[in-house]
Design an enzyme around this catalytic site. Structure first.
Site, mmCIF file in Angstrom:
data_model
loop_
_atom_site.group_PDB
_atom_site.id
_atom_site.type_symbol
_atom_site.label_atom_id
_atom_site.label_comp_id
_atom_site.label_asym_id
_atom_site.label_seq_id
_atom_site.Cartn_x
_atom_site.Cartn_y
_atom_site.Cartn_z
ATOM 1 N N ASP A 1 0.849 -1.199 0.000
ATOM 2 C CA ASP A 1 0.000 0.000 0.000
ATOM 3 C C ASP A 1 0.883 1.247 0.000
ATOM 4 O O ASP A 1 0.633 2.206 0.717
ATOM 5 C CB ASP A 1 -0.916 -0.026 1.235
ATOM 6 C CG ASP A 1 -1.927 1.123 1.243
ATOM 7 O OD1 ASP A 1 -2.174 1.704 0.178
ATOM 8 O OD2 ASP A 1 -2.443 1.444 2.329
ATOM 9 N N LEU A 2 1.931 1.207 -0.813
ATOM 10 C CA LEU A 2 2.887 2.321 -0.879
ATOM 11 C C LEU A 2 2.308 3.419 -1.746
ATOM 12 O O LEU A 2 2.173 3.264 -2.958
ATOM 13 C CB LEU A 2 4.226 1.832 -1.433
ATOM 14 C CG LEU A 2 4.947 0.810 -0.548
ATOM 15 C CD1 LEU A 2 6.140 0.209 -1.273
ATOM 16 C CD2 LEU A 2 5.400 1.450 0.753
ATOM 17 N N GLU A 3 1.986 4.552 -1.134
ATOM 18 C CA GLU A 3 1.321 5.645 -1.848
ATOM 19 C C GLU A 3 2.281 6.757 -2.250
ATOM 20 O O GLU A 3 1.846 7.797 -2.737
ATOM 21 C CB GLU A 3 0.195 6.207 -0.973
ATOM 22 C CG GLU A 3 -0.864 5.159 -0.658
ATOM 23 C CD GLU A 3 -1.998 5.690 0.199
ATOM 24 O OE1 GLU A 3 -2.047 6.917 0.409
ATOM 25 O OE2 GLU A 3 -2.830 4.883 0.652
ATOM 26 N N ASN A 4 3.583 6.531 -2.047
ATOM 27 C CA ASN A 4 4.572 7.557 -2.391
ATOM 28 C C ASN A 4 5.575 7.063 -3.419
ATOM 29 O O ASN A 4 6.730 7.463 -3.433
ATOM 30 C CB ASN A 4 5.302 8.019 -1.122
ATOM 31 C CG ASN A 4 4.360 8.685 -0.142
ATOM 32 O OD1 ASN A 4 3.749 9.687 -0.461
ATOM 33 N ND2 ASN A 4 4.231 8.107 1.044
ATOM 34 N N GLN B 1 -7.801 1.653 -4.731
ATOM 35 C CA GLN B 1 -8.554 2.584 -3.892
ATOM 36 C C GLN B 1 -9.367 3.536 -4.777
ATOM 37 O O GLN B 1 -8.822 4.471 -5.354
ATOM 38 C CB GLN B 1 -7.602 3.393 -3.011
ATOM 39 C CG GLN B 1 -6.719 2.556 -2.116
ATOM 40 C CD GLN B 1 -5.723 3.407 -1.349
ATOM 41 O OE1 GLN B 1 -6.040 4.492 -0.868
ATOM 42 N NE2 GLN B 1 -4.492 2.907 -1.244
#
Length: 548
Positions: free
Chosen positions: A372-375, A432
């Site tokens: 869930d790495l959002e960067n 998402q």
């Protein structure tokens, strides 16, 4: 944006004296000679139009991510300015011509697309500024292979390429019963690599890894790599042997055909504080949010927030995981989140990631990992990390992913690439569908969040882009408090599931085919769901489990 090709000729025709006036034409030397506003530009290894690098520039706030280079030209000359572009809204233009400055643009494109325009320099013009930029609030764009051909403006040119060196560091990070994963060190000046099996070329790639599929179980194969560019091909690397396993790899464990994923919060942010034992039985996969970064690059740890969770002890936590297992549920450790700072950007950090996650699995009983790495994510090394983890954990490993909508707009995006790279061991991608701007659907139309069409038209991109239907899930917030935007009622989620699996209850968008094996749905979070009386899991969970 991809390749900017500036063909310069004083009369509109190339001549024997023409040279490439652009500097650092393929961004192989980073951003040398280029200037990007507000630090918006960087170089990436994927996607590239050719070579090993490309420009990626990301608009933010009031900055449109303009990157420019000063190019020496001759006065009174006509030039053709062109560019290959990919990603978000992309603009190409030139200023300082001494006559009429020009520009052109294209909206979002998931594949490389060429832009082109012409301009004429004035009587005293000796340099122009060539620029690319995106658009406010839109996705990042890419550019590569800048070419400025025409009369020598006096600025010189990049040197001609030479045949690259022979690759080194070839290894076999992991194998399955039908595939062998290969990785090697990058070669300076290489634009691609050829993969050989037993002396015969079997594929060509642009990155420094490849997964060879379609192999026989319990069989040894010999592999070599060469590096290529426009000057030719290197010699073959030292051979390595990869031996396939006797049985198939993981990806599902004992999950039901249709499954519901829920994130469990290891912190108190105003939602209902839960022990794992209190999580609704509607959830088949529980993602523990989140692992912690460490001082070791790529490595993660986990600390239970006992104080914030009302004195919940580690022993109770482990016992609750075991109880979930006894009930047929899976519990994974989630990596990242909105504030996650874990970076897997080289072979060392990939190894550290795999080793540390596997250690947590052994310590707590986790069944796998959620990404869930959002960067940002590096497809090459995250692939390496997850395949290494798979080789340690075996066929029962669960791998889930929760990319943002922008991450799955194109198969060229790093998140999408990673999912495809590990398709044989991937469990599910729960994108998402919230906290998002407008996005393109698989039909090329723009959709806004909060509707059935937003869910179905964007899921269609993944379904048409190479993921199995069983690897696609719909991720939504459990309540209006769970996300900044994008909440939809359980009825909308259920209608989207029906549309994708059976072609019923669709909005204006209807997929060209149905996907009855669609995996299911995900929510953030089990805690916010509980705070809302479990209305999400009771409705969506029951609907998912009732799908044929």
């Amino acid at each position: 944006m991809a390749a900017l090709a500036l063909s310069f000729a004083g009369t509109g025709q190339a001549s024997a004296a023409d040279i490439n006036n652009a500097k650092n034409a393929g961004f192989e030397s980073g951003l040398t000679n280029w200037t990007c506003t507000a630090g918006s530009g960087t170089t990436v290894s994927s996607p590239v139009h050719s070579g090993a690098s490309a420009l990626k520039a990301t608009p933010a706030g009031q900055d449109n991510a303009q990157c420019s280079e000063s190019v020496a030209v001759k006065p009174n000359s006509t030039y053709t300015l062109s560019a290959w572009v990919q990603g978000g809204y992309s603009y190409l233009g030139v200023t300082g011509t001494g006559t009429t400055d020009v520009s052109t643009w294209t909206p979002d494109t998931s594949a490389w697309k060429q832009l082109s325009t012409t301009f004429t320099t004035g009587a005293s013009t000796t340099s122009v500024s060539v620029y690319t930029h995106g658009w406010y609030g839109q996705a990042a764009y890419y550019a590569d292979d800048i070419s400025v051909y025409g009369p020598d403006g006096g600025g010189g040119s990049d040197p001609a390429p030479t045949v690259p060196a022979t690759p080194t560091g070839l290894t076999v990070p992991s194998t399955t019963s039908s595939s062998v994963s290969l990785a090697w060190s990058a070669v300076s000046g290489a634009t691609g690599y050829n993969v050989y099996r037993s002396g015969t070329k079997i594929t060509a790639v642009t990155g420094t890894s490849a997964t060879i599929t379609g192999l026989a179980a319990s069989t040894s194969y010999s592999f070599q790599i060469t590096a290529t560019n426009s000057a030719g091909e290197s010699g073959k690397s030292t051979a390595v042997t990869g031996t396939t396993t006797a049985t198939g790899g993981g990806g599902n464990g004992t999950l039901p055909k249709h499954a519901v994923t829920g994130y469990w919060q290891n912190f108190n942010n105003g939602a209902t504080v839960q022990k794992l034992s209190a999580v609704s039985s509607q959830y088949d996969i529980i993602a523990v949010a989140f692992a912690d970064a460490t001082s070791t690059p790529g490595a993660v740890s986990f600390t239970l927030d006992s104080a914030g969770l009302g004195g919940y002890t580690v022993d109770q936590f482990k016992a609750d995981i075991a109880a979930k297992h006894a009930a047929g549920k899976k519990v994974v450790i989630s990596i990242g989140g909105q504030n996650g700072t874990i970076s897997v950007s080289d072979s060392t950090s990939a190894t550290n990631f795999a080793n540390s996650v596997y250690s947590l699995m052994q310590t707590y009983g986790f069944d796998g990992v959620d990404i869930d790495l959002e960067n940002g994510i590096n497809a090459t090394y995250m692939t390496q990390a997850l395949r290494s983890l798979s080789s340690k954990a075996g066929s029962s490993l669960i791998i889930t992913m929760a990319p943002q909508t922008i991450d799955m707009q194109s198969t060229s995006n790093a998140y999408f690439q990673t999912a495809l790279n590990i398709k044989d061991i991937l469990t599910v991608v729960n994108m998402q569908y919230y906290n998002s701007g407008t996005m393109l659907g698989c039909d090329g139309k723009v959709y806004g969040q909060g509707t059935v069409d937003f869910l179905t038209a964007l899921a269609c991109i993944q379904l048409q882009g190479g993921l199995s239907p069983s690897q696609v899930g719909l991720g939504l917030p459990a309540s209006t408090s769970a996300a900044g935007s994008g909440y939809v009622s359980p009825t909308i989620v259920n209608n989207a599931l029906d549309c994708l699996t059976a072609g019923t209850n669709c909005g204006t968008f209807k997929p060209s085919k149905t996907y009855p094996d669609l995996r299911g749905a995900m929510t953030w979070s089990t805690n916010w769901d509980a705070a809302a009386g479990s209305s999400w899991s009771n409705s969506v969970g029951a609907h998912v489990h009732a799908l044929p």
